[in-house]
Every structure is written in structure tokens, then in C-alpha cells.
Design a protein around this motif. Sequence first.
Motif, PDB file in Angstrom:
ATOM      1  N   GLN A   1      41.254  51.913  36.837  1.00 49.89           N
ATOM      2  CA  GLN A   1      39.952  51.669  36.218  1.00 49.89           C
ATOM      3  C   GLN A   1      38.979  51.078  37.229  1.00 49.89           C
ATOM      4  N   LYS A   2      37.702  51.361  37.013  1.00 48.33           N
ATOM      5  CA  LYS A   2      36.632  50.785  37.818  1.00 48.33           C
ATOM      6  C   LYS A   2      35.651  50.090  36.879  1.00 48.33           C
ATOM      7  N   HIS A   3      35.359  48.832  37.154  1.00 48.46           N
ATOM      8  CA  HIS A   3      34.425  48.081  36.316  1.00 48.46           C
ATOM      9  C   HIS A   3      33.889  46.915  37.125  1.00 48.46           C
ATOM     10  N   ALA A   4      32.628  46.556  36.874  1.00 48.55           N
ATOM     11  CA  ALA A   4      31.993  45.486  37.634  1.00 48.55           C
ATOM     12  C   ALA A   4      32.716  44.151  37.472  1.00 48.55           C
ATOM     13  N   LYS A   5      33.379  43.944  36.325  1.00 43.08           N
ATOM     14  CA  LYS A   5      34.065  42.671  36.083  1.00 43.08           C
ATOM     15  C   LYS A   5      35.493  42.658  36.621  1.00 43.08           C
ATOM     16  N   LEU A   6      36.013  43.805  37.030  1.00 53.01           N
ATOM     17  CA  LEU A   6      37.432  43.931  37.358  1.00 53.01           C
ATOM     18  C   LEU A   6      37.700  43.878  38.855  1.00 53.01           C
ATOM     19  N   THR A   7      38.626  43.001  39.232  1.00 55.44           N
ATOM     20  CA  THR A   7      39.173  42.945  40.586  1.00 55.44           C
ATOM     21  C   THR A   7      40.672  43.188  40.493  1.00 55.44           C
ATOM     22  N   GLU A   8      41.205  44.027  41.371  1.00 59.75           N
ATOM     23  CA  GLU A   8      42.633  44.328  41.324  1.00 59.75           C
ATOM     24  C   GLU A   8      43.326  43.860  42.601  1.00 59.75           C
ATOM     25  N   ILE A   9      44.473  43.221  42.420  1.00 60.24           N
ATOM     26  CA  ILE A   9      45.308  42.789  43.536  1.00 60.24           C
ATOM     27  C   ILE A   9      46.645  43.502  43.421  1.00 60.24           C
ATOM     28  N   LYS A  10      46.964  44.344  44.387  1.00 61.22           N
ATOM     29  CA  LYS A  10      48.265  45.006  44.402  1.00 61.22           C
ATOM     30  C   LYS A  10      49.244  44.116  45.154  1.00 61.22           C
ATOM     31  N   GLN A  11      50.326  43.767  44.473  1.00 61.75           N
ATOM     32  CA  GLN A  11      51.320  42.866  45.040  1.00 61.75           C
ATOM     33  C   GLN A  11      52.706  43.423  44.752  1.00 61.75           C
ATOM     34  N   ALA A  12      53.389  43.853  45.796  1.00 59.64           N
ATOM     35  CA  ALA A  12      54.686  44.500  45.619  1.00 59.64           C
ATOM     36  C   ALA A  12      55.741  43.536  45.118  1.00 59.64           C
TER      37      ALA A  12
END
Length: 224
Positions: free
Chosen positions: A39-50
Motif C-alpha cells: 500500500q501507498k499512503h501519505a500516513k504510512l511508513t513501512e519498515i521491512k525487518q527480517a
Amino acid sequence: MKVLLFGATGMVGQSALRECLVDPQVTAVTSVGRNATGQKHAKLTEIKQANLLDLSTIENQLTGFDACFFCLGISSAGMSEERYTAITYDLTLSVAKTLARLNPQMTFIYVTGRGTDSTEKGRSMWARVKGKTENDLLKLPFRAAYMFRPGGIIPRHGVRSKTKLYQAIYIIMRPFYPLLERAFKSAMTSSDKVGRAMIAVSRHGYATPFIESDDINRIASQHT
């Protein structure tokens, strides 16, 4: 309100994320997980952590949050108690202890399930493990912690299960959702209600740390 979300790609996590993104009171959402949500949204930040058991490399990105919605979970079907405990208890407590240290004013919401065994002594393995997880989360120094125990969850707004079998069952049962909601009011809820109730409880609190399906429905109806 700033929300930290674990398990955003699962059915409950998808629901929590959707409701956070459409709620004007939620100003920012950070998702932490092994996979991106897409998803893409102005409020959303994603952290990928294995490796979610070791958050040391991203601790500087895990501060300043008002709430954590912990929606990670797996089915116990075919799993040994040792393996299920490692994923359900060890991982959850590892994350929660880190967050309690970094965000002592945070409200922590953990999604368990209807029938969780708070005595930790019952015959059902999954219920015992979930019960121990709940009990030990409640001992951590958060501002508050709540254990969400939904029974049946009806998916809404395009939310899907990652498990193919479960998704197939949801599709088959879709015509019967209205009947199920009427017949099992105390056990059934919907994905959007779970997400709305999480946000409401984080902001306003609740009288008990254990929140069942009928509580979820009541809270959601008051915060539409």
C-alpha cells in the motif's frame, strides 16, 4: 495519534491498517514486518525487518508512538507446543519488552482469540500459550495493555486471509454472514469493527484489559 503496527499483511492487521488510514485522529502509521503491505499512503511508513526477534537495528525508528497494534499470529494446527510457543509467546514478548522500554507511555493492543486460557492450565495448547502471552504482556510497564479476543471475524472492505483454505471458506460463507451475525452476536464481529475498536480503546481506554467480540462490537458502534 501515532500507531505502530505489527502483522499488517494478515487479516486482522489489514483491517487495523485500513481503519488507521481512514481515521483522521490517526496522524501516522508505521508498519513493521518481514513483508511489505503493497500500500501507498501519505500516513504510512513501512519498515521491512527480517528478524523480528532482534529490533536493535531499527530501535531509533520505534520511538514516539502512542499505540502498538500487535496483530501477528499463526494457526497452531500441526505445530508442536515448543514451536508454537516460540512464535506466539517468545516473539511477542521480545517485541513488547523492547517497545515498553522505548515507549513507556504507549498503549499495547495484542490480538489473541476467543477461548484464550488465562489460567495457563487448560487442555487446549494454543489457549494455554496465548493465555501465558496475555498474562506476561499485562505485567510490562506500558501505560496500558489490552487483549483483544475476537471469535469469528467477517472480512470487510476487501480484507483477505493469507491462508488459502481460510480465504476459500470465507468466500463460501459470504452469503451467510448476515445470518451468522444475528445468530452468534456475542461471538461474531467484523474486520472493520476490530480496527475501529483498537483505535478507540487506544484513545479512550476500556474498563477491562480483556476485550471479547461483544465488547469490540459495542466499542466500534460508539466510534463510527
